[in-house]
Design a protein around this motif. Structure first.
Motif, short mmCIF file in Angstrom:
data_model
loop_
_atom_site.label_atom_id
_atom_site.label_comp_id
_atom_site.label_asym_id
_atom_site.label_seq_id
_atom_site.Cartn_x
_atom_site.Cartn_y
_atom_site.Cartn_z
N UNK A 1 52.29 50.86 44.22
CA UNK A 1 51.90 51.17 45.91
C UNK A 1 52.95 52.03 46.40
N UNK A 2 54.27 51.92 45.83
CA UNK A 2 55.34 52.65 46.49
C UNK A 2 55.39 53.98 46.00
N UNK A 3 54.82 54.19 44.80
CA UNK A 3 54.69 55.35 43.93
C UNK A 3 53.38 56.27 44.92
N UNK A 4 52.19 55.63 45.04
CA UNK A 4 51.10 56.23 45.55
C UNK A 4 51.45 56.64 47.23
N UNK A 5 52.42 55.79 47.77
CA UNK A 5 52.72 56.15 49.13
C UNK A 5 53.55 57.53 48.99
N UNK A 6 54.56 57.72 48.17
CA UNK A 6 55.31 58.85 48.20
C UNK A 6 54.45 60.13 47.73
N UNK A 7 53.51 59.93 46.99
CA UNK A 7 52.58 61.17 46.66
C UNK A 7 52.02 61.53 47.94
N UNK A 8 51.35 60.53 48.98
CA UNK A 8 50.67 60.75 50.04
C UNK A 8 51.77 61.38 50.98
#
Length: 467
Positions: free
Chosen positions: A434-441
């Motif tokens: 979830x943290x990785x996806x947020x950084x991509x966003x």
């Protein structure tokens, strides 16, 4: 590039609310409190309580709700100070613009787009599941092809699309009408929650509360980060700031009042729920409140709770869609998004184009996409926004200590600091993916800012004075 941290004077923001693109002021403290309750009580209490109890907290779900409630209380006090001081649409986005600068405002706005858009789609899919079951119990069968997204074996989730179309239409007609409808729906779902408590109290078995903390404190904190979704919505109250008759007094009352009511209900419901049914049984269901009543033989109560869930999710959709359109409206008026979405309809005095954009995108996502991890994505976006708003309170107290504040967050910088600490802890307890996806966003958002928003900012045209 130092201009990326230019701030927007509060006087300029307030002046914009008095022009031809201003929104109609029709809301009071009661309507704001009901908007907050409408957004908060929904997916969290009717869906996520079972997930958190079975997989993370066990009977200590009560403590998880208290921890999340404390984090939101600290953040809510920070929001209340800003909302009373800057009664302008846009919520955290606008507060970031005044205190921290344009880049941080964009980051918060981009966070809020993530929070609201995916939350709206997720809630609509949940609403569809409940309404399909209710229709089936009445002998009306919705074909699976029209009740599921393509990846789930269907063609389109039609009920989810239809409810979003209805809510979009209601919001276009006017916020006063939307608030009245929301008041009725909130009244129904609160009555259903109170009915569950009344029915469930007599079936509580204290043996079900042992072991109380089966997954330890780590599980309790992870549970708090999951059911944090249950509190998302009080910040939507501040997005209505521009449409409030007496924002200096009514906005703090609406934010804090809705948080207090919902926290009390959550604590009582979670205690009754885990006392009625062994916590591991909730792995079998996505509708824990109705499931608990079925387990103790109150089937008619289970059906009533399902009706309450439909009402609850409907009001969440109204407030979330409302909040998203106001964020779009504020960002468009500032030039960070295309100006066309900042237009106000001359008759309805609502941002029709922003509302249509959010409604259509939400319909597409809800109708054609099965979403399994959106709750975590929504949570991390919201927690990040809370951290930035809390930091902004500290910064603005230092830079403008003499500015009039109708409501003051107590014990600054301690309370904002605690808000930052609690929210950061909950982010840390979310899954790494979830943290990785947020950084991509965030990276995608930064690209859009430097390619489009920075060049088109109203600050560049001389319409606003950068500080």
């Amino acid at each position: 590039m130092k201009n990326i941290f230019r701030t927007k004077p509060i006087e300029d923001l307030i002046k914009e609310t008095q022009g031809e693109k201003s929104l109609k002021k029709v809301l009071g403290a009661f309507e704001l409190t009901m908007l907050g309750i409408g957004a908060i009580i929904g997916t969290g209490i009717f869906v996520l309580t079972g997930i958190a109890a079975a997989n993370y907290s066990g009977p200590a779900l009560v403590i998880s709700f208290i921890i999340s409630g404390i984090a939101c209380a600290f953040a809510g006090l920070c929001y209340a100070e800003f909302a009373s001081m800057v009664p302008v649409a846009g919520s955290a986005y606008t507060y970031g613009y005044t205190a921290l600068g344009e880049l941080w405002a964009w980051i918060i706005g981009w966070d809020l787009i993530l929070e609201y858009l995916f939350a709206i789609a997720t809630v609509a899919i949940g609403w569809s599941g409940y309404i399909v079951k209710l229709l089936a119990s009445a002998g009306i069968v919705v074909p699976k092809a029209l009740a599921n997204a393509p990846d789930a074996g269907g063609i389109v989730n039609l009920p989810a699309v239809l409810i979003l179309a209805v809510v979009t239409g209601v919001l276009i007609i006017g916020v006063q009408q939307s608030a009245k409808l929301n008041n009725i729906i909130v009244g129904i779902k609160v009555a259903v929650v109170l009915l569950f408590i009344a029915l469930g109290l007599g079936h509580v078995n204290v043996a079900n509360w042992s072991p109380f903390m089966p997954y330890g404190w780590s599980g309790v904190l992870s549970g708090a980060s999951v059911i944090f979704f249950a509190y998302i919505g009080f910040d939507a109250v501040s997005t209505a700031a521009e449409e409030v008759k007496n924002p200096q007094k009514d906005l703090p009352r609406g934010i804090i009042g809705s948080l207090i009511v919902c926290t009390i209900l959550y604590i009582v419901v979670s205690a009754v729920l885990t006392g009625m049914v062994p916590y591991l049984k909730f792995k079998e269901t996505a509708a824990p409140v109705a499931f608990a009543l079925e387990q103790v033989g109150i089937t008619w109560g289970s059906a009533l709770v399902s009706v309450g869930a439909v009402c609850g999710l409907t009001s969440v959709l109204i407030v979330m869609l409302f909040g998203q359109t106001r964020v779009f409206f504020a960002m468009s008026r500032d030039g960070l998004l295309p100006k066309v979405f900042g237009d106000v309809h001359p008759k309805f005095q609502t941002p029709v184009k922003s509302t249509l954009l959010v409604g259509i995108i939400s319909m597409v996502v809800a109708g054609f996409t099965p979403i399994g991890v959106v709750a975590e994505l929504t949570n991390i976006g919201t927690l990040t926004a809370f951290i930035i708003v809390s930091a902004a309170v500290i910064v603005l107290r230092k830079h403008e200590p003499n500015r009039k504040r109708a409501f003051k967050c107590p014990l600054v910088p301690i309370v904002p600091g605690l808000s930052i600490a609690f929210c950061a802890l909950l982010i840390f307890k979310l899954p790494v993916i979830t943290q990785v996806r947020f950084l991509v966003w965030l990276v995608i958002g930064l690209v859009i800012y430097f390619v489009y928003s920075y060049k088109h900012s109203a600050m560049n045209s001389g319409k606003s004075n950068a500080a």
